[in-house]
Design a protein around this motif. Structure first.
Motif, PDB file in Angstrom:
ATOM      1  N   GLY A 185      -4.482   1.896   2.769  1.00 15.00           N
ATOM      2  CA  GLY A 185      -5.668   1.324   2.142  1.00 15.00           C
ATOM      3  C   GLY A 185      -5.644   1.217   0.638  1.00 15.00           C
ATOM      4  O   GLY A 185      -6.452   0.499   0.052  1.00 15.00           O
ATOM      5  N   LEU A 186      -4.712   1.924  -0.015  1.00 16.82           N
ATOM      6  CA  LEU A 186      -4.690   1.942  -1.480  1.00 16.82           C
ATOM      7  C   LEU A 186      -3.392   1.330  -1.990  1.00 16.82           C
ATOM      8  O   LEU A 186      -2.333   1.528  -1.409  1.00 16.82           O
TER       9      LEU A 186
ATOM     10  N   THR B 171     -11.440  -4.668   2.616  1.00 17.70           N
ATOM     11  CA  THR B 171     -11.333  -4.436   4.062  1.00 17.70           C
ATOM     12  C   THR B 171     -12.300  -5.320   4.846  1.00 17.70           C
ATOM     13  O   THR B 171     -13.247  -5.864   4.284  1.00 17.70           O
TER      14      THR B 171
ATOM     15  N   GLN C 163      -7.262   2.198   6.861  1.00 13.73           N
ATOM     16  CA  GLN C 163      -6.421   3.386   6.686  1.00 13.73           C
ATOM     17  C   GLN C 163      -6.101   4.079   8.008  1.00 13.73           C
ATOM     18  O   GLN C 163      -6.930   4.112   8.913  1.00 13.73           O
TER      19      GLN C 163
ATOM     20  N   THR D  15       0.863  -1.183   0.000  1.00 11.68           N
ATOM     21  CA  THR D  15       0.000   0.000   0.000  1.00 11.68           C
ATOM     22  C   THR D  15       0.902   1.237   0.000  1.00 11.68           C
ATOM     23  O   THR D  15       2.117   1.136   0.105  1.00 11.68           O
TER      24      THR D  15
ATOM     25  N   GLU E 239      -5.915   2.004  -6.103  1.00 10.28           N
ATOM     26  CA  GLU E 239      -7.093   1.146  -5.972  1.00 10.28           C
ATOM     27  C   GLU E 239      -7.227   0.724  -4.511  1.00 10.28           C
ATOM     28  O   GLU E 239      -6.244   0.305  -3.891  1.00 10.28           O
ATOM     29  N   PRO E 240      -8.450   0.790  -3.961  1.00 13.43           N
ATOM     30  CA  PRO E 240      -8.629   0.365  -2.564  1.00 13.43           C
ATOM     31  C   PRO E 240      -8.500  -1.153  -2.416  1.00 13.43           C
ATOM     32  O   PRO E 240      -8.947  -1.902  -3.280  1.00 13.43           O
ATOM     33  N   LYS E 241      -7.868  -1.568  -1.321  1.00 10.48           N
ATOM     34  CA  LYS E 241      -7.769  -2.986  -1.005  1.00 10.48           C
ATOM     35  C   LYS E 241      -9.034  -3.403  -0.248  1.00 10.48           C
ATOM     36  O   LYS E 241      -9.648  -2.575   0.427  1.00 10.48           O
TER      37      LYS E 241
END
Length: 185
Positions: free
Chosen positions: A79-80, A89, A122, A64, A85-87
């Motif tokens: 988180g990205l 969660t 995050q 990230t 791109e968001p992972k």
């Protein structure tokens, strides 16, 4: 008297052992800019620390980036991926900002949306005393952001990241990679 002297070292060993057992876990955040070590406060923010440790142990943070960098304010990441791109969660956790800890320089806190109870993966590290982010009341505008630890090594790395050039918004021109987060318990 002599028997008391022999007991004293044993008592000291037991006491030191107890203090070690009470020590808070540490998080070693290895970044492309250097190492940041954070002392996690599981006494004051047990759910946030457990959440952070869960993501770390799952390897979630590897790869990230610090995607939001604001000089004089904070650095945010976790988180990205490198493509922004968001992972995926886990469900969000309950806000613990009413724990007495404040968003002071060098503290780590949970990032969230406008929903006070929306924090997931995050986090951000304060590079200033950000009193406006502290808990004031249990309302949508007063919950604040949960502090769950403090940087004990690598604040120079945090400060270096905080002044990286951005795209005019808050995204750094170059990716600031979080290579790993290792928990030392």
């Amino acid at each position: 008297m002599l028997s008391t002297l022999f007991r004293l070292p044993t008592l000291m060993i037991l006491l030191l052992g107890s203090l070690h057992a009470m020590a808070e876990p540490l998080a070693e955040i290895q970044t492309s800019e250097g190492l940041i070590v954070v002392d996690l406060n599981s006494e004051k923010a047990p759910n946030s620390v457990a959440n952070f440790i869960r993501y770390a142990k799952e390897g979630h943070y590897a790869g990230t980036i610090f995607h939001r960098v604001i000089a004089g304010f904070m650095i945010q990441g976790g988180g990205l991926d490198t493509n922004f791109e968001p992972k995926p969660t886990h469900p969000p956790i309950r806000n613990e900002a009413d724990n007495g800890l404040t968003n002071a320089t060098g503290t780590i806190a949970m990032a969230r949306t406008s929903d006070p109870h929306s924090a997931s993966d995050q986090f951000f590290i304060n590079v200033a005393n950000n009193a406006s982010l502290n808990f004031s009341e249990r309302s949508s505008t007063g919950w604040g952001y949960t502090v769950f630890g403090r940087v004990i090594k690598g604040m120079d790395v945090v400060q270096r990241i905080a002044i990286m050039p951005t795209d005019g918004g808050d995204a750094p021109f170059q990716n600031i990679l979080i290579q790993s987060v290792t928990i030392k318990e």
